[in-house]
Design a protein around this motif. Sequence first.
Motif, mmCIF file in Angstrom:
data_model
loop_
_atom_site.group_PDB
_atom_site.id
_atom_site.type_symbol
_atom_site.label_atom_id
_atom_site.label_comp_id
_atom_site.label_asym_id
_atom_site.label_seq_id
_atom_site.Cartn_x
_atom_site.Cartn_y
_atom_site.Cartn_z
ATOM 1 N N VAL A 4 6.158 49.962 43.422
ATOM 2 C CA VAL A 4 5.856 50.606 44.697
ATOM 3 C C VAL A 4 5.053 51.875 44.446
ATOM 4 O O VAL A 4 5.237 52.552 43.429
ATOM 5 C CB VAL A 4 7.164 50.935 45.463
ATOM 6 N N GLY A 5 4.130 52.165 45.356
ATOM 7 C CA GLY A 5 3.356 53.396 45.269
ATOM 8 C C GLY A 5 4.094 54.542 45.940
ATOM 9 O O GLY A 5 4.925 54.332 46.827
ATOM 10 N N ASP A 64 4.042 48.575 48.891
ATOM 11 C CA ASP A 64 4.761 47.621 48.042
ATOM 12 C C ASP A 64 3.788 46.984 47.054
ATOM 13 O O ASP A 64 3.166 45.959 47.338
ATOM 14 C CB ASP A 64 5.421 46.551 48.917
ATOM 15 N N HIS A 65 3.643 47.580 45.883
ATOM 16 C CA HIS A 65 2.709 47.070 44.880
ATOM 17 C C HIS A 65 3.130 45.708 44.342
ATOM 18 O O HIS A 65 2.282 44.873 44.023
ATOM 19 C CB HIS A 65 2.604 48.055 43.712
ATOM 20 N N PHE A 66 4.433 45.493 44.219
ATOM 21 C CA PHE A 66 4.881 44.240 43.606
ATOM 22 C C PHE A 66 4.505 43.041 44.468
ATOM 23 O O PHE A 66 3.943 42.060 43.972
ATOM 24 C CB PHE A 66 6.395 44.267 43.376
ATOM 25 N N THR A 67 4.809 43.110 45.764
ATOM 26 C CA THR A 67 4.500 41.988 46.650
ATOM 27 C C THR A 67 3.001 41.818 46.828
ATOM 28 O O THR A 67 2.486 40.694 46.841
ATOM 29 C CB THR A 67 5.171 42.194 48.018
ATOM 30 N N ASN A 100 -4.755 50.790 42.093
ATOM 31 C CA ASN A 100 -3.724 50.872 43.133
ATOM 32 C C ASN A 100 -3.520 52.311 43.585
ATOM 33 O O ASN A 100 -3.351 52.588 44.777
ATOM 34 C CB ASN A 100 -2.402 50.302 42.614
ATOM 35 N N ARG A 101 -3.523 53.218 42.617
ATOM 36 C CA ARG A 101 -3.355 54.633 42.960
ATOM 37 C C ARG A 101 -4.497 55.105 43.848
ATOM 38 O O ARG A 101 -4.281 55.842 44.822
ATOM 39 C CB ARG A 101 -3.310 55.454 41.666
#
Length: 209
Positions: A200-201, A134-137, A54-55
């Motif tokens: 979130v990033g 939005d990493h969670f969604t 993700n990063r």
Amino acid sequence: GSQPETKEARRARRRQQATEAAEAAEAADKKPPSSPASLLFKLLPVWLGHLFSNRFLDSDLAFLHYQEQVVRTRGGEAAGSYFMPTQSDRCIAALRRWLSSHAPSGLPASSASGPHAGLGPLPPPIYSRDALFDHFTQHTSHCRHCQAAVSALAAWRKRTYRVLAAALLLGVRFWLARLVGVACLGLLRLYVVVEKQFQVGEYKHWQNH
């Protein structure tokens, strides 16, 4: 008409097929040696690999999001809009070729024309950084590994608070308890940092140039 295949021809054909299968299996076994980085990556927990991924994706996410809008607006083939000479681009080029060949009949039709017909309309541009990163969604809510990691972090936080409480009580008399308390405070801070990455990033491009 065609002549029936003789026994000798059948044997020769089967030998040829067996030889080709053996050569294919041998070629598949001749994989390049894994690099130390790839071996280390395999040892990491799956959820940690996802955080690193993700990063990495966040570093190009804003550019790719808006560039997709620009390319779709201009029309034309995406594969021809970019020069992709490296081996790392092969998967992207293959995906684009597949979309060009199969998407028009495999995905809902849209008002787009040309090679983008059938891909469906793009959503409007996202201007909110919280929504874009939005990493969670986008990931955590769909990933069992990351969901398990979030639950584990919550459990470890409770344990750390208990150890911290005991360290505070014993710290009056024992230096070791004080050190344990400091370590607990560091762990609690680390939990917050890691847990936020599941939500979130926060990649800031202007800080990396």
